[in-house]
Motif scaffolding. Structure first.
Motif, PDB file in Angstrom:
ATOM      1  N   PHE A   1       1.125  -1.097   0.107  1.00  0.00           N
ATOM      2  CA  PHE A   1       0.046   0.033  -0.061  1.00  0.00           C
ATOM      3  C   PHE A   1       1.035   1.240  -0.050  1.00  0.00           C
ATOM      4  O   PHE A   1       1.793   1.171   0.887  1.00  0.00           O
ATOM      5  N   TYR A   2       0.709   2.000  -0.984  1.00  0.00           N
ATOM      6  CA  TYR A   2       1.333   3.534  -0.887  1.00  0.00           C
ATOM      7  C   TYR A   2       0.779   4.622  -0.250  1.00  0.00           C
ATOM      8  O   TYR A   2       1.375   5.750  -0.257  1.00  0.00           O
ATOM      9  N   SER A   3      -0.487   4.223   0.081  1.00  0.00           N
ATOM     10  CA  SER A   3      -1.059   5.495   0.839  1.00  0.00           C
ATOM     11  C   SER A   3      -2.069   4.753   1.777  1.00  0.00           C
ATOM     12  O   SER A   3      -2.231   3.671   1.912  1.00  0.00           O
ATOM     13  N   SER A   4      -3.019   5.787   2.515  1.00  0.00           N
ATOM     14  CA  SER A   4      -3.886   5.135   3.366  1.00  0.00           C
ATOM     15  C   SER A   4      -4.886   6.069   3.625  1.00  0.00           C
ATOM     16  O   SER A   4      -4.765   7.386   3.181  1.00  0.00           O
ATOM     17  N   PRO A   5      -6.099   5.866   4.345  1.00  0.00           N
ATOM     18  CA  PRO A   5      -6.989   6.759   4.635  1.00  0.00           C
ATOM     19  C   PRO A   5      -6.824   7.788   5.609  1.00  0.00           C
ATOM     20  O   PRO A   5      -7.007   9.178   5.266  1.00  0.00           O
ATOM     21  N   GLU A   6      -5.701   7.627   6.641  1.00  0.00           N
ATOM     22  CA  GLU A   6      -5.186   8.663   7.365  1.00  0.00           C
ATOM     23  C   GLU A   6      -4.455   9.731   6.454  1.00  0.00           C
ATOM     24  O   GLU A   6      -4.461  10.914   6.758  1.00  0.00           O
ATOM     25  N   ALA A   7      -3.544   9.215   5.348  1.00  0.00           N
ATOM     26  CA  ALA A   7      -2.877  10.271   4.656  1.00  0.00           C
ATOM     27  C   ALA A   7      -3.572  10.995   3.985  1.00  0.00           C
ATOM     28  O   ALA A   7      -3.515  12.309   3.616  1.00  0.00           O
ATOM     29  N   LEU A   8      -5.051  10.650   3.235  1.00  0.00           N
ATOM     30  CA  LEU A   8      -5.880  11.383   2.554  1.00  0.00           C
ATOM     31  C   LEU A   8      -6.521  12.444   3.565  1.00  0.00           C
ATOM     32  O   LEU A   8      -6.884  13.233   3.342  1.00  0.00           O
ATOM     33  N   SER A   9      -6.768  11.765   4.767  1.00  0.00           N
ATOM     34  CA  SER A   9      -7.435  12.777   5.773  1.00  0.00           C
ATOM     35  C   SER A   9      -6.436  13.920   6.152  1.00  0.00           C
ATOM     36  O   SER A   9      -7.024  15.141   6.170  1.00  0.00           O
ATOM     37  N   LYS A  10      -5.278  13.781   6.201  1.00  0.00           N
ATOM     38  CA  LYS A  10      -4.330  14.898   6.648  1.00  0.00           C
ATOM     39  C   LYS A  10      -4.334  15.748   5.565  1.00  0.00           C
ATOM     40  O   LYS A  10      -4.081  17.092   5.773  1.00  0.00           O
ATOM     41  N   LEU A  11      -4.678  15.526   4.208  1.00  0.00           N
ATOM     42  CA  LEU A  11      -4.717  16.497   3.228  1.00  0.00           C
ATOM     43  C   LEU A  11      -5.812  17.249   3.069  1.00  0.00           C
ATOM     44  O   LEU A  11      -6.164  18.020   2.389  1.00  0.00           O
ATOM     45  N   GLY A  12      -6.920  16.661   3.757  1.00  0.00           N
ATOM     46  CA  GLY A  12      -8.320  17.348   3.908  1.00  0.00           C
ATOM     47  C   GLY A  12      -9.439  16.770   3.550  1.00  0.00           C
ATOM     48  O   GLY A  12     -10.556  17.347   3.520  1.00  0.00           O
ATOM     49  N   ALA A  13      -9.214  15.417   3.062  1.00  0.00           N
ATOM     50  CA  ALA A  13     -10.225  14.833   2.412  1.00  0.00           C
ATOM     51  C   ALA A  13     -11.179  14.179   3.590  1.00  0.00           C
ATOM     52  O   ALA A  13     -10.748  13.879   4.738  1.00  0.00           O
ATOM     53  N   THR A  14     -12.690  14.073   3.222  1.00  0.00           N
ATOM     54  CA  THR A  14     -13.597  13.353   4.208  1.00  0.00           C
ATOM     55  C   THR A  14     -13.401  11.905   3.724  1.00  0.00           C
ATOM     56  O   THR A  14     -14.026  11.740   2.538  1.00  0.00           O
ATOM     57  N   MET A  15     -13.130  10.936   4.586  1.00  0.00           N
ATOM     58  CA  MET A  15     -13.006   9.522   4.001  1.00  0.00           C
ATOM     59  C   MET A  15     -14.119   8.696   4.593  1.00  0.00           C
ATOM     60  O   MET A  15     -14.329   8.614   5.803  1.00  0.00           O
ATOM     61  N   LYS A  16     -14.816   8.356   3.736  1.00  0.00           N
ATOM     62  CA  LYS A  16     -15.726   7.440   4.110  1.00  0.00           C
ATOM     63  C   LYS A  16     -15.623   5.982   3.532  1.00  0.00           C
ATOM     64  O   LYS A  16     -16.248   5.510   2.531  1.00  0.00           O
ATOM     65  N   MET A  17     -14.735   5.263   4.525  1.00  0.00           N
ATOM     66  CA  MET A  17     -14.328   3.927   4.091  1.00  0.00           C
ATOM     67  C   MET A  17     -15.456   3.134   4.691  1.00  0.00           C
ATOM     68  O   MET A  17     -16.262   3.227   5.410  1.00  0.00           O
ATOM     69  N   GLU A  18     -15.358   1.902   4.008  1.00  0.00           N
ATOM     70  CA  GLU A  18     -16.393   0.797   4.177  1.00  0.00           C
ATOM     71  C   GLU A  18     -17.726   1.276   4.057  1.00  0.00           C
ATOM     72  O   GLU A  18     -18.845   1.126   4.653  1.00  0.00           O
ATOM     73  N   HIS A  19     -18.001   2.304   2.794  1.00  0.00           N
ATOM     74  CA  HIS A  19     -19.414   2.718   2.390  1.00  0.00           C
ATOM     75  C   HIS A  19     -19.325   2.199   0.863  1.00  0.00           C
ATOM     76  O   HIS A  19     -18.819   2.486   0.021  1.00  0.00           O
ATOM     77  N   GLU A  20     -20.694   1.738   0.949  1.00  0.00           N
ATOM     78  CA  GLU A  20     -20.871   1.290  -0.507  1.00  0.00           C
ATOM     79  C   GLU A  20     -21.922   2.193  -1.068  1.00  0.00           C
ATOM     80  O   GLU A  20     -22.804   2.375  -0.636  1.00  0.00           O
TER      81      GLU A  20
END
Length: 444
Positions: free
Chosen positions: A59-78
């Protein structure tokens, strides 16, 4: 600017990163069905063969990495519904069951691809494994440490690698494909004949030109039945191919017949403020000058970056792709870019070709080895359309040279005169790329 990114493997990850890097004030919401993102599935076979130092590094990125950039991460959302006219996205939280709908100014479709799973008897059995995402990787890795045999269905890149890695860790392997050659769509017979010999030398049974009809489980084993025979092993691995995962967008945007979303050179779809990238979308294939479907991580990464560049306004054009790729099998490096004979025939393109097999460096060196080189070109314009290479020496970067030649519309005559260095440790006075181009240029 509110942006919804639907799906987050390669194209989705790079889209979100680039949007937030260039537009820090953007409200980016990422929807991802899984609990991970950015998984390099091309490493699954290598992990199976114990060639990965740490699977977490796949894995070269993570939900945490995108969150730090400012993204709202809706993981495990279909995502269950998308209305591109009203710009609304409805998603179900797979942990709580809660369903919510939100609206956006712009939508990025990076839903990726799904494995081809034909409607065959027994194909959904517990001993049939897929080879696509992190969960698949964990299942295959865990089971292959326990079994002694496997049937691999599909002899493209993924199936070829899985079969090879299983064989080198001393599993009994059968490799099945409906075509009559291993890697038949990727390389011509002068290369595949040699690789097939390597499979046989390593005990792999090749069942080529056979169509799978069904699967039958019997106790601890599974039998794969084809139109010409049956093959029994502890597990079966599906590596048939991929299709775009775009069912939610049917009849909302223009698509290729297989469902790949067509985009323009700015990654815009036929619907305003809707972008698409990666395995969900088409690519512009430079050797033919037409839209095509070529699911590769390299394409997805570049397209994702372009989404970020163009999300506010058209800024950076897509340069297209040559589908440049490489694989290592039994110590051989195989690399290619652009068309080969099979690809040209499939796309109704007329090509000429020539093959040579020089040593990669002078024979006064203590060691050297041969490089099988094939170059393809348009007989009318003499433009380079493709090239492929095979050697025990690492010739993978030769495919990148051919890629540049195709992208820049070079002729075989120009490629023959390109400035390629000479140093006895590395190559001949005339580099093998220049040599095969010169051979092509001399052919009337």
């Amino acid at each position: 600017m509110k942006v919804a990114v639907i799906g987050c493997t390669h194209a989705g990850t790079f889209s979100a990163q680039q949007i937030l890097t260039q537009h820090p004030d953007a409200e980016v919401t990422v929807y991802e069905k899984n609990d991970t993102l950015s998984f390099l599935s091309c490493g699954i076979a290598l992990w199976v063969g114990n060639n990965v130092s740490d699977p977490k590094k796949m894995f070269y990125s993570s939900p945490e990495a995108l969150s730090k950039l400012g993204a709202t991460m809706k993981m495990e959302h279909e995502v269950t519904d998308v209305n591109l006219d009203s710009k609304t996205v409805t998603a179900k939280d797979l942990k709580t069951g809660e369903v919510n709908t939100d609206s956006f100014d712009k939508i990025v479709i990076t839903t990726g691809s799904k494995p081809v799973v034909p409607n065959l008897p027994g194909i959904h059995g517990s001993k049939v494994y897929q080879c696509k995402n992190w969960d698949d990787a964990k299942r295959i890795k865990e089971i292959t440490e326990k079994v002694s045999s496997a049937v691999v269905i599909g002899a493209g890149y993924i199936g070829a690698e899985i079969a090879e890695q299983l064989s080198v860790i001393n599993k009994q392997v059968t490799l099945i494909d409906g075509l009559d050659r291993v890697l038949a769509n990727n390389f011509d017979q002068n290369i595949t004949d040699r690789i097939e010999t390597e499979y046989k030398n390593h005990g792999v049974k090749l069942a080529l030109g056979e169509m799978v009809k069904g699967f039958k489980e019997d106790g601890d084993q599974i039998t794969v039945e084809t139109d010409k025979g049956s093959y029994t092993a502890d597990i079966a691995v599906l590596a048939i191919g991929f299709l775009p995962r775009t069912e939610l967008f049917k009849d909302q945007v223009e698509m290729l017949p297989n469902g790949a979303i067509i985009t323009n050179e700015y990654m815009e779809t036929s619907k305003k403020d809707v972008f698409a990238a990666g395995d969900a979308s088409s690519v512009f294939y430079n050797p033919t000058g037409k839209a095509d479907y070529i699911p590769l991580a390299t394409n997805a990464v570049r397209q994702g970056i372009l989404v970020g560049n163009n999300i506010e306004k058209p800024t950076v054009k897509y340069m297209g792709t040559q589908a440049t790729s490489a694989v290592e099998l039994y110590g051989y490096a195989l690399a290619a870019s652009g068309l080969n004979a099979a690809g040209a025939k499939k796309r109704n393109v007329e090509i000429e070709s020539v093959s040579i097999e020089p040593d990669y460096r002078p024979d006064f060196m203590l060691t050297t080895t041969k490089v099988l080189c094939t170059l393809y070109w348009d007989p009318d314009t003499r433009r380079v359309l493709g090239g492929s290479f095979l050697s025990k020496h690492d010739i993978s970067q030769a495919a990148n040279v051919i890629s540049l030649a195709i992208q820049n519309k070079m002729t075989i005559d120009e490629l023959a005169m390109v400035d390629l260095f000479f140093q006895p440790n590395f190559d001949q006075p005339i580099n093998y790329i220049g040599a095969v181009a010169a051979e092509a240029a001399a052919k009337k």
